[in-house]
Write a protein that holds these residues in place. Structure first.
Motif, mmCIF file in Angstrom:
data_model
loop_
_atom_site.group_PDB
_atom_site.id
_atom_site.type_symbol
_atom_site.label_atom_id
_atom_site.label_comp_id
_atom_site.label_asym_id
_atom_site.label_seq_id
_atom_site.Cartn_x
_atom_site.Cartn_y
_atom_site.Cartn_z
ATOM 1 N N CYS A 204 -56.804 -9.902 22.227
ATOM 2 C CA CYS A 204 -55.409 -10.324 22.094
ATOM 3 C C CYS A 204 -54.561 -9.214 21.475
ATOM 4 O O CYS A 204 -53.513 -8.842 22.005
ATOM 5 N N VAL A 205 -55.028 -8.675 20.347
ATOM 6 C CA VAL A 205 -54.267 -7.621 19.661
ATOM 7 C C VAL A 205 -54.194 -6.367 20.518
ATOM 8 O O VAL A 205 -53.140 -5.737 20.642
ATOM 9 N N VAL B 182 -51.656 -6.614 23.333
ATOM 10 C CA VAL B 182 -50.261 -6.643 22.875
ATOM 11 C C VAL B 182 -49.786 -5.266 22.427
ATOM 12 O O VAL B 182 -48.689 -4.832 22.767
ATOM 13 N N SER C 154 -41.196 -12.543 30.438
ATOM 14 C CA SER C 154 -42.303 -13.450 30.121
ATOM 15 C C SER C 154 -42.632 -14.369 31.297
ATOM 16 O O SER C 154 -43.808 -14.586 31.626
ATOM 17 N N ILE D 49 -43.796 -3.853 21.256
ATOM 18 C CA ILE D 49 -44.913 -4.697 20.836
ATOM 19 C C ILE D 49 -44.484 -6.157 20.782
ATOM 20 O O ILE D 49 -45.229 -7.061 21.173
ATOM 21 N N LYS D 50 -43.258 -6.401 20.311
ATOM 22 C CA LYS D 50 -42.768 -7.787 20.235
ATOM 23 C C LYS D 50 -42.581 -8.387 21.634
ATOM 24 O O LYS D 50 -42.934 -9.546 21.872
ATOM 25 N N SER E 270 -44.176 -7.458 24.298
ATOM 26 C CA SER E 270 -45.527 -7.627 24.825
ATOM 27 C C SER E 270 -46.162 -8.898 24.270
ATOM 28 O O SER E 270 -46.784 -9.671 25.008
ATOM 29 N N GLY E 271 -45.996 -9.133 22.972
ATOM 30 C CA GLY E 271 -46.566 -10.322 22.350
ATOM 31 C C GLY E 271 -45.983 -11.593 22.923
ATOM 32 O O GLY E 271 -46.714 -12.540 23.253
ATOM 33 N N GLN F 72 -46.960 -12.011 26.844
ATOM 34 C CA GLN F 72 -48.349 -12.380 27.108
ATOM 35 C C GLN F 72 -48.675 -13.771 26.576
ATOM 36 O O GLN F 72 -49.464 -14.505 27.176
ATOM 37 N N SER F 73 -48.052 -14.149 25.459
ATOM 38 C CA SER F 73 -48.274 -15.504 24.937
ATOM 39 C C SER F 73 -47.676 -16.544 25.872
ATOM 40 O O SER F 73 -48.358 -17.480 26.313
#
Length: 291
Positions: free
Chosen positions: A7-8, A11, A112, A230-231, A233-234, A237-238
């Motif tokens: 997960c990390v 992201v 997203s 990064i935000k 991407s997070g 993907q979520s």
């Protein structure tokens, strides 16, 4: 722990690329996408053999991939102290705002949803296509080769697609091409069944390979800073994989309503329309702004 690591890693990869390769985002995104999928394919195909070769069973197989993970940690660790990168201060700056502003951005939602729908189409077909093909009259033993063909078709476009996309003013044309390719493959499956099955497989592989790498590329291209990449991407993907998770069960449930699979393909075709709309919006030459 493995799940958290995946997960990390997924992201932060886009932010890492943006920081360390700001002038080669397309190339490095392509390499990342191809390497990730090839490694996954090799792991799936050879893990059992590796266990037999080492004589340690699953422990020996898992241990080999653990060694690669340790080498990656060492490489990244030394890379951080190897000297200055060519990223500009603006790209390296850290955001003082939280992640909340990302969820207030229309552009971030477009990215997203695009990420989610392209994954939904892929997971639905990978999960159910063997069953569909058997119902159409294909021998069960031959369905694996079709899935292999889809995977092989994805690899070259995953590499070259981001390189081409990064050089374009915006990526709207590529978003349209992705939707057209997916819809074309769905129509061939639906209308011609086994007669056009290999053309549909190649078309699906090309369009899904491009949509996946384009999704990852958006994380970097639509952010001005590493922190924002990064935000994005997070969030993408979520939200995206949450959307994708509903694909296979809905596809299968619709088959219970209509055994001919027609309703299931209608569901995918409708989803691709939303993919087209969100893809065009996500592909515009704009940025997700910091609050």
């Amino acid at each position: 722990m493995i799940g958290l690591g995946i997960c990390v890693g997924n992201v932060v990869a886009s932010g890492y690329i943006k920081t360390n390769f700001p002038h080669h985002i397309g190339l490095m995104t392509g390499i990342f996408a191809v390497a990730m999928n090839l490694t996954a394919a090799f792991a799936s195909g050879f893990s059992l053999r590796i266990g037999e070769w080492t004589g340690l069973g699953w422990q020996g197989s898992l241990g080999l991939w653990g060694v690669l993970a340790i080498l990656t940690i060492i490489t990244v660790f030394f890379d951080q102290f190897a000297g200055p990168k060519d990223a500009s201060p603006g790209q390296k700056q850290q955001s003082k705002s939280g992640i909340g502003h990302i969820f207030r951005s229309r552009l971030a939602w477009y990215i997203s949803i695009f990420m989610g729908i392209q994954s939904l189409v892929y997971y639905s077909l990978i999960s159910w296509l063997p069953k569909v093909l058997v119902d159409y009259g294909m021998a069960a033993k031959d369905t694996g080769w079709l899935l292999f063909l889809i995977q092989i078709a994805m690899i070259p476009i995953m590499f070259f697609g981001p390189i081409i996309a990064h050089r374009m003013k915006d990526q709207r044309l590529m978003a349209v091409a992705v939707a057209a390719g997916m819809l074309g493959s769905i129509l061939i499956f639906f209308l011609f069944k086994l007669e056009g099955i290999y053309v549909a497989a190649v078309l699906l592989g090309l369009s899904n390979g491009m949509s996946f790498s384009l999704s990852i590329l958006f994380f970097s291209l639509r952010a001005k800073t590493t922190a924002n990449a990064i935000k994005i991407s997070g969030m993408a993907q979520s939200v995206g994989y949450l959307i994708a998770a509903f694909g296979p069960p809905i596809f299968g449930k619709l088959h219970e309503v209509d055994p001919s699979w027609n309703y299931s393909f209608y569901f995918l075709a409708g989803s691709i329309i939303f993919l087209l709309i969100t893809g065009i919006k996500a592909a515009e030459n704009k940025f997700v702004e910091e609050s």
